[in-house]
Design an enzyme around this catalytic site. Sequence first.
Site, short mmCIF file in Angstrom:
data_model
loop_
_atom_site.label_atom_id
_atom_site.label_comp_id
_atom_site.label_asym_id
_atom_site.label_seq_id
_atom_site.Cartn_x
_atom_site.Cartn_y
_atom_site.Cartn_z
N LYS A 28 0.84 -1.20 0.00
CA LYS A 28 0.00 0.00 0.00
C LYS A 28 0.88 1.25 0.00
O LYS A 28 0.47 2.32 0.47
CB LYS A 28 -0.92 0.01 1.23
CG LYS A 28 -1.95 -1.11 1.23
CD LYS A 28 -3.03 -0.90 0.18
CE LYS A 28 -4.02 -2.06 0.18
NZ LYS A 28 -4.95 -2.01 -0.98
N ALA A 65 3.20 7.03 0.98
CA ALA A 65 2.12 7.65 0.18
C ALA A 65 1.15 8.46 1.04
O ALA A 65 0.07 8.82 0.57
CB ALA A 65 1.37 6.57 -0.59
N LEU A 69 -6.02 6.54 2.61
CA LEU A 69 -7.27 7.18 2.19
C LEU A 69 -8.46 6.25 2.39
O LEU A 69 -9.59 6.71 2.60
CB LEU A 69 -7.16 7.63 0.74
CG LEU A 69 -6.06 8.70 0.49
CD1 LEU A 69 -5.80 8.87 -0.99
CD2 LEU A 69 -6.45 10.03 1.13
N GLY A 112 0.91 13.03 3.85
CA GLY A 112 1.37 12.72 5.21
C GLY A 112 2.78 12.16 5.25
O GLY A 112 3.45 12.23 6.28
N GLU A 115 4.80 15.11 5.51
CA GLU A 115 4.66 15.64 6.87
C GLU A 115 5.52 14.84 7.85
O GLU A 115 6.17 15.41 8.74
CB GLU A 115 3.19 15.59 7.29
CG GLU A 115 2.30 16.50 6.46
CD GLU A 115 0.86 16.48 6.93
OE1 GLU A 115 0.47 17.43 7.62
OE2 GLU A 115 0.14 15.52 6.62
N GLU A 135 -3.45 16.92 -1.24
CA GLU A 135 -4.64 17.06 -0.38
C GLU A 135 -5.78 17.76 -1.10
O GLU A 135 -6.94 17.37 -0.97
CB GLU A 135 -4.27 17.82 0.91
CG GLU A 135 -3.57 16.97 1.96
CD GLU A 135 -2.06 16.81 1.71
OE1 GLU A 135 -1.56 17.27 0.66
OE2 GLU A 135 -1.39 16.23 2.58
C1 1HE Z 1 -3.06 3.67 -1.11
C2 1HE Z 1 -2.49 4.95 -0.96
C3 1HE Z 1 -3.02 5.79 0.05
C4 1HE Z 1 -1.45 3.94 -2.56
N1 1HE Z 1 -4.07 5.33 0.80
N2 1HE Z 1 -4.09 3.27 -0.36
N3 1HE Z 1 -1.94 10.30 -0.63
C5 1HE Z 1 -2.15 10.29 -1.96
O1 1HE Z 1 -3.04 10.92 -2.47
C6 1HE Z 1 -1.22 9.41 -2.74
C7 1HE Z 1 -1.98 8.34 -3.44
N4 1HE Z 1 -1.09 7.34 -4.05
C8 1HE Z 1 -0.51 7.52 -5.25
O2 1HE Z 1 -0.60 8.57 -5.88
C9 1HE Z 1 0.26 6.35 -5.79
O3 1HE Z 1 -0.19 5.17 -5.13
C10 1HE Z 1 1.80 6.45 -5.58
C11 1HE Z 1 2.38 7.55 -6.47
C12 1HE Z 1 2.18 6.72 -4.13
C13 1HE Z 1 2.46 5.10 -5.95
O4 1HE Z 1 2.03 4.73 -7.26
P1 1HE Z 1 2.14 3.21 -7.73
O5 1HE Z 1 1.73 3.15 -9.17
O6 1HE Z 1 3.46 2.64 -7.34
O7 1HE Z 1 1.07 2.40 -6.81
P2 1HE Z 1 -0.54 2.28 -6.96
O8 1HE Z 1 -0.86 1.21 -7.92
O9 1HE Z 1 -1.16 3.59 -7.15
O10 1HE Z 1 -0.93 1.80 -5.47
C14 1HE Z 1 -0.66 0.47 -5.01
C15 1HE Z 1 -1.70 0.13 -3.97
O11 1HE Z 1 -1.52 1.03 -2.84
C16 1HE Z 1 -3.11 0.37 -4.44
O12 1HE Z 1 -3.95 -0.56 -3.76
P3 1HE Z 1 -4.48 -1.90 -4.49
O13 1HE Z 1 -5.37 -2.54 -3.48
O14 1HE Z 1 -5.19 -1.45 -5.74
O15 1HE Z 1 -3.25 -2.70 -4.80
C17 1HE Z 1 -3.43 1.76 -3.94
O16 1HE Z 1 -4.81 1.99 -3.77
C18 1HE Z 1 -2.73 1.74 -2.60
N5 1HE Z 1 -2.41 3.07 -2.12
N6 1HE Z 1 -1.49 5.07 -1.86
C19 1HE Z 1 -4.56 4.09 0.57
N7 1HE Z 1 -2.52 7.01 0.30
C20 1HE Z 1 -3.12 13.53 8.16
S1 1HE Z 1 -3.47 14.36 6.73
C21 1HE Z 1 -2.47 13.73 5.50
C22 1HE Z 1 -3.11 13.95 4.17
C23 1HE Z 1 -2.52 13.11 3.08
O17 1HE Z 1 -1.63 12.33 3.30
S2 1HE Z 1 -3.17 13.37 1.54
C24 1HE Z 1 -2.22 12.41 0.48
C25 1HE Z 1 -2.77 11.02 0.32
#
Ligand code: 1HE
Length: 264
Positions: A28, A65, A69, A112, A115, A135
């Site tokens: 993840k 990541a 979410l 995060g 952060e 975000e």
């Molecule tokens: C996740 C998350 C996540 C990946 N929560 N499940 N963060 C984001 O908005 C970043 C979202 N993630 C991405 O943009 C991409 O995943 C990455 C650039 C980090 C990596 O890409 P990649 O192609 O290597 O991986 P992927 O295929 O997108 O993700 C692999 C799996 O991880 C997939 O799950 P699966 O069940 O389909 O295999 C994704 O759903 C999962 N995954 N990132 C949940 N963040 C206290 S406030 C803080 C506010 C924030 O942090 S906002 C930013 C949130």
Amino acid sequence: MSDVPKDTLVTYDVREGVAFVGLNRPEKRNAISDRFVEALAATVVRAEQEARAAVLFGHGDHFCAGLDLSEHVEKTPIEGVRGSRRWHRVFEGIERGTIPWISALHGAVVGGGLELASSTHVRVADESAFFALPEGQRGIFVGGGGSVRTARLMGVARMSDMMLTGRVASAREGEAWNLAQYVVPKGQALAKAAELARKAAGNAELSNYAVINALPRIQDMSSEDGLFVESFVSAFTATSPEATERLRAFLEKRAARIKHPGEL
Ligand code: 1HE
């Protein structure tokens, strides 16, 4: 790292006085769930007790990541506040603890994850690292201390740009924006972070504590108050038994002298 236990959200290991704390949810992308943040909290406490410096890194292809979410789709506002305050306490344990933390960044350092990295004292990025604050795209706001720590590192103008436009910064841009103090070739961030942590672990513990805790607080004070506090921290640190021994060691030519970077 093929021998990493799959069911451990955060790996932990101490070598030469340095704790190695590994975010271990690569499937993840090391997204931070509630369980994950509790595992990190326990590991931070342990590192404080057992090591003189710590390295924070991510297993797999990415550092972190950000917020998981999938856990936030159904949360109420007060649950969101509690979650955010929990992150604050855990990250503060890193930022304002008693030992220096060096983070090794690669791949996504996002939301995060940025952060979390911002709560460490030294950040080493390899060339694969990229920084983003999506975000705005997700309909949320930073909640892990980013509006304080990350904004202070890179400035409100740059952070607003990243949050409003989705701008993604490369490792080199991150270095220019103060998000990383070092950029190294791909795959070398952990080794560099370990090298820096061993150096920091060799310092007097009280000096490290003063750097971690006095320096950022003094930035929040007026110049007058800052200089006043500095004198007390300085006198207290310099008159500790460890300082006396270290000062003597230098005067008796038992301590290493500082070298020009060209000599290293
Ligand atoms: C996740 C998350 C996540 C990946 N929560 N499940 N963060 C984001 O908005 C970043 C979202 N993630 C991405 O943009 C991409 O995943 C990455 C650039 C980090 C990596 O890409 P990649 O192609 O290597 O991986 P992927 O295929 O997108 O993700 C692999 C799996 O991880 C997939 O799950 P699966 O069940 O389909 O295999 C994704 O759903 C999962 N995954 N990132 C949940 N963040 C206290 S406030 C803080 C506010 C924030 O942090 S906002 C930013 C949130």
